[in-house]
Design a protein around this motif. Sequence first.
Motif, mmCIF file in Angstrom:
data_model
loop_
_atom_site.group_PDB
_atom_site.id
_atom_site.type_symbol
_atom_site.label_atom_id
_atom_site.label_comp_id
_atom_site.label_asym_id
_atom_site.label_seq_id
_atom_site.Cartn_x
_atom_site.Cartn_y
_atom_site.Cartn_z
ATOM 1 N N SER A 93 -13.416 0.905 0.863
ATOM 2 C CA SER A 93 -13.472 0.131 2.105
ATOM 3 C C SER A 93 -12.650 0.773 3.212
ATOM 4 O O SER A 93 -12.533 0.205 4.308
ATOM 5 C CB SER A 93 -12.952 -1.293 1.868
ATOM 6 N N ASN B 197 -13.728 8.235 -5.202
ATOM 7 C CA ASN B 197 -13.479 6.796 -5.138
ATOM 8 C C ASN B 197 -13.174 6.189 -6.512
ATOM 9 O O ASN B 197 -12.598 5.114 -6.588
ATOM 10 C CB ASN B 197 -14.659 6.086 -4.503
ATOM 11 N N ASN C 94 -9.366 6.964 -6.554
ATOM 12 C CA ASN C 94 -8.582 6.619 -5.354
ATOM 13 C C ASN C 94 -7.822 7.823 -4.811
ATOM 14 O O ASN C 94 -6.627 7.734 -4.471
ATOM 15 C CB ASN C 94 -7.598 5.474 -5.650
ATOM 16 N N SER D 133 -2.937 3.640 -3.246
ATOM 17 C CA SER D 133 -2.882 2.383 -4.007
ATOM 18 C C SER D 133 -3.593 1.293 -3.219
ATOM 19 O O SER D 133 -2.986 0.279 -2.848
ATOM 20 C CB SER D 133 -1.436 1.993 -4.285
ATOM 21 N N LEU D 134 -4.864 1.522 -2.979
ATOM 22 C CA LEU D 134 -5.691 0.570 -2.230
ATOM 23 C C LEU D 134 -6.677 -0.066 -3.198
ATOM 24 O O LEU D 134 -7.397 0.638 -3.892
ATOM 25 C CB LEU D 134 -6.447 1.300 -1.106
ATOM 26 N N ARG D 135 -6.701 -1.388 -3.215
ATOM 27 C CA ARG D 135 -7.531 -2.082 -4.195
ATOM 28 C C ARG D 135 -9.011 -1.813 -4.000
ATOM 29 O O ARG D 135 -9.770 -1.702 -4.965
ATOM 30 C CB ARG D 135 -7.268 -3.580 -4.156
ATOM 31 N N THR D 136 -9.437 -1.714 -2.761
ATOM 32 C CA THR D 136 -10.844 -1.432 -2.473
ATOM 33 C C THR D 136 -10.895 -0.131 -1.691
ATOM 34 O O THR D 136 -11.158 -0.114 -0.477
ATOM 35 C CB THR D 136 -11.482 -2.575 -1.676
ATOM 36 N N PHE D 137 -10.635 0.947 -2.389
ATOM 37 C CA PHE D 137 -10.481 2.252 -1.751
ATOM 38 C C PHE D 137 -11.686 2.628 -0.908
ATOM 39 O O PHE D 137 -11.545 3.199 0.178
ATOM 40 C CB PHE D 137 -10.232 3.298 -2.844
ATOM 41 N N VAL E 134 0.832 -1.186 0.000
ATOM 42 C CA VAL E 134 0.000 0.000 0.000
ATOM 43 C C VAL E 134 0.876 1.249 0.000
ATOM 44 O O VAL E 134 1.846 1.342 0.751
ATOM 45 C CB VAL E 134 -0.921 0.014 1.228
#
Length: 126
Positions: A31, A74, A77, A25-29, A2
């Motif tokens: 969340s 979102n 990101n 760089s969060l895959r499920t921002f 991350v």
Amino acid sequence: QVHLVESGGGLVQTGGSLRLSCAASLRTFNSYHMGWFRQAPGKEREFVAAISGTGTSTHYADFAKGRFTISRDNAKNVVGLQMNSLKPEDTAVYYCAAETAKAMGVTDRSSEYDYWGQGTQVTVSS
């Protein structure tokens, strides 16, 4: 891995404005609740503002209310912090942070945040 990368800091005169951005760089921002903290020289890190994963809930430190606005996109990101009517006491390194969203909602406690950026310097001259 991350990464949170802040940008937008700089030198501004009293009364001026700056907009900070944080790319995550969060895959499920969505969340993650996102927060901004700051640390001035010789002082402890303090909470500035936070926004929920959906962007529907925000929370501000008293000193930020009416002057700062946190927002997020979102789709990109990105979380932003619009800072207006800046004062010399706003001078600090500003950090972006991500907290895995919990049922209790956004928090101002730094210990709850899982990831941190490297910070961006904001200097307000008098």
